[in-house]
Write a protein that holds these residues in place. Structure first.
Motif, mmCIF file in Angstrom:
data_model
loop_
_atom_site.group_PDB
_atom_site.id
_atom_site.type_symbol
_atom_site.label_atom_id
_atom_site.label_comp_id
_atom_site.label_asym_id
_atom_site.label_seq_id
_atom_site.Cartn_x
_atom_site.Cartn_y
_atom_site.Cartn_z
ATOM 1 N N SER A 36 4.454 -8.278 -6.859
ATOM 2 C CA SER A 36 3.635 -8.566 -5.681
ATOM 3 C C SER A 36 2.684 -7.403 -5.442
ATOM 4 O O SER A 36 3.117 -6.264 -5.256
ATOM 5 C CB SER A 36 4.520 -8.780 -4.442
ATOM 6 O OG SER A 36 5.344 -9.914 -4.602
ATOM 7 N N ILE A 37 1.398 -7.702 -5.424
ATOM 8 C CA ILE A 37 0.346 -6.697 -5.297
ATOM 9 C C ILE A 37 -0.317 -6.832 -3.929
ATOM 10 O O ILE A 37 -0.690 -7.931 -3.518
ATOM 11 C CB ILE A 37 -0.703 -6.882 -6.406
ATOM 12 C CG1 ILE A 37 -0.068 -6.692 -7.785
ATOM 13 C CG2 ILE A 37 -1.888 -5.949 -6.208
ATOM 14 C CD1 ILE A 37 0.484 -5.311 -8.038
ATOM 15 N N ILE A 38 -0.465 -5.727 -3.225
ATOM 16 C CA ILE A 38 -1.107 -5.771 -1.912
ATOM 17 C C ILE A 38 -2.605 -5.973 -2.041
ATOM 18 O O ILE A 38 -3.216 -6.761 -1.314
ATOM 19 C CB ILE A 38 -0.797 -4.484 -1.124
ATOM 20 C CG1 ILE A 38 0.701 -4.438 -0.795
ATOM 21 C CG2 ILE A 38 -1.629 -4.407 0.157
ATOM 22 C CD1 ILE A 38 1.142 -3.181 -0.104
ATOM 23 N N ASP A 39 -3.260 -5.300 -2.979
ATOM 24 C CA ASP A 39 -4.711 -5.364 -3.141
ATOM 25 C C ASP A 39 -5.040 -4.985 -4.575
ATOM 26 O O ASP A 39 -4.377 -4.124 -5.152
ATOM 27 C CB ASP A 39 -5.396 -4.408 -2.161
ATOM 28 C CG ASP A 39 -6.875 -4.700 -1.960
ATOM 29 O OD1 ASP A 39 -7.541 -5.031 -2.957
ATOM 30 O OD2 ASP A 39 -7.362 -4.598 -0.831
ATOM 31 N N LYS A 40 -6.064 -5.626 -5.144
ATOM 32 C CA LYS A 40 -6.463 -5.298 -6.514
ATOM 33 C C LYS A 40 -7.903 -4.808 -6.587
ATOM 34 O O LYS A 40 -8.461 -4.691 -7.671
ATOM 35 C CB LYS A 40 -6.306 -6.519 -7.437
ATOM 36 C CG LYS A 40 -7.245 -7.667 -7.106
ATOM 37 C CD LYS A 40 -7.196 -8.742 -8.169
ATOM 38 C CE LYS A 40 -8.249 -9.794 -7.919
ATOM 39 N NZ LYS A 40 -9.629 -9.271 -7.833
ATOM 40 N N ASP A 41 -8.528 -4.527 -5.437
ATOM 41 C CA ASP A 41 -9.949 -4.203 -5.403
ATOM 42 C C ASP A 41 -10.241 -2.778 -4.940
ATOM 43 O O ASP A 41 -11.353 -2.472 -4.524
ATOM 44 C CB ASP A 41 -10.701 -5.194 -4.500
ATOM 45 C CG ASP A 41 -10.540 -6.630 -4.969
ATOM 46 O OD1 ASP A 41 -10.735 -6.873 -6.169
ATOM 47 O OD2 ASP A 41 -10.212 -7.495 -4.144
#
Length: 231
Positions: A36-41
């Motif tokens: 689970s990733i919070i943000d990829k940017d």
């Protein structure tokens, strides 16, 4: 040091007792399983991350001596430092700040060089935009509207407001489809600091049977694609 083939986890040697290595292996498994990733940017790390919070590094070295682009970075409160995991082709990750029309985190796959959304499958499946009927005269778009098809049915003048990134964590691929399904004008309204780029020769006003797509092209910048009232 020997490692496992799929996850690259370091293995203890025969008769070895290494609590630190074992704990690091368990911590890596804790991140990779149900990733689970919070943000990829993000090109720089968040200032106050919570323990075990995981991100996909968009670019930059995140305080290290080499680029970490595409890697999974997670914060270890006990170590007071970022830990990095190099993904392998075929890994999948749920990105929590990018939700589909049902409020489910979008799943990105790793090709071996980049993270991307899987191609939509054809063949008459159950995919497609969820239809939302809006019977009131005012709606502020929410994250759950991402990818949805919103039909405004109230006969009175109505508005749809696109809130800023500071209020809603729009993902980089966000888009909202809008249909004016009744008489009376529907006005597309930018929130504070938001820019809505009207279509060529058009305005931000829609009348009956007009349909547009609002496509996020940058933070707080959206293109309006489709037919609106002529300028």
């Amino acid at each position: 040091m020997a490692t496992t083939g799929k996850l690259g986890l370091e293995l203890l040697q025969n008769n070895a007792a290494n609590q630190t290595l074992a704990n690091l292996t368990f911590a890596s498994l804790n991140q990779i399983v149900q990733l689970s990733i919070i943000d990829k940017d993000l090109s720089t790390p968040p200032v106050s991350p919570t323990d075990e919070a995981a991100y996909i590094v968009a670019s930059g070295n995140w305080g290290t001596g080499s680029s970490k682009a595409g890697q999974i970075a997670w914060w270890s409160a006990s170590a007071g430092a970022w830990q990095f995991i190099v993904p392998k082709a075929g890994w999948m990750a749920s990105v929590l700040d990018e939700l589909d029309a049902n409020g489910i985190a979008k799943r990105y796959g790793y090709s071996g060089s980049a993270w991307a959304l899987p191609e939509a499958s054809g063949g008459g499946g159950t995919g497609g935009a969820a239809v939302i009927t809006e019977s009131t005269t005012s709606r502020t778009a929410a994250l759950t509207d991402n990818g949805a098809y919103i039909r405004f049915t109230n006969t009175s003048a109505s508005t749809l407001t696109i809130p800023p990134q500071s209020s809603v964590s729009w993902g980089s691929t966000a888009e909202v489809h809008v249909r004016r399904g009744s008489t009376g004008n529907l006005t597309l309204t930018p929130g504070s600091g938001v820019t809505l780029n009207a279509p060529s020769g058009g305005t931000l006003v829609m009348t009956e049977r007009m349909t547009v797509t609002l496509k996020r092209v940058a933070s707080d910048v959206w293109d309006v694609i489709g037919q609106t009232v002529p300028a």
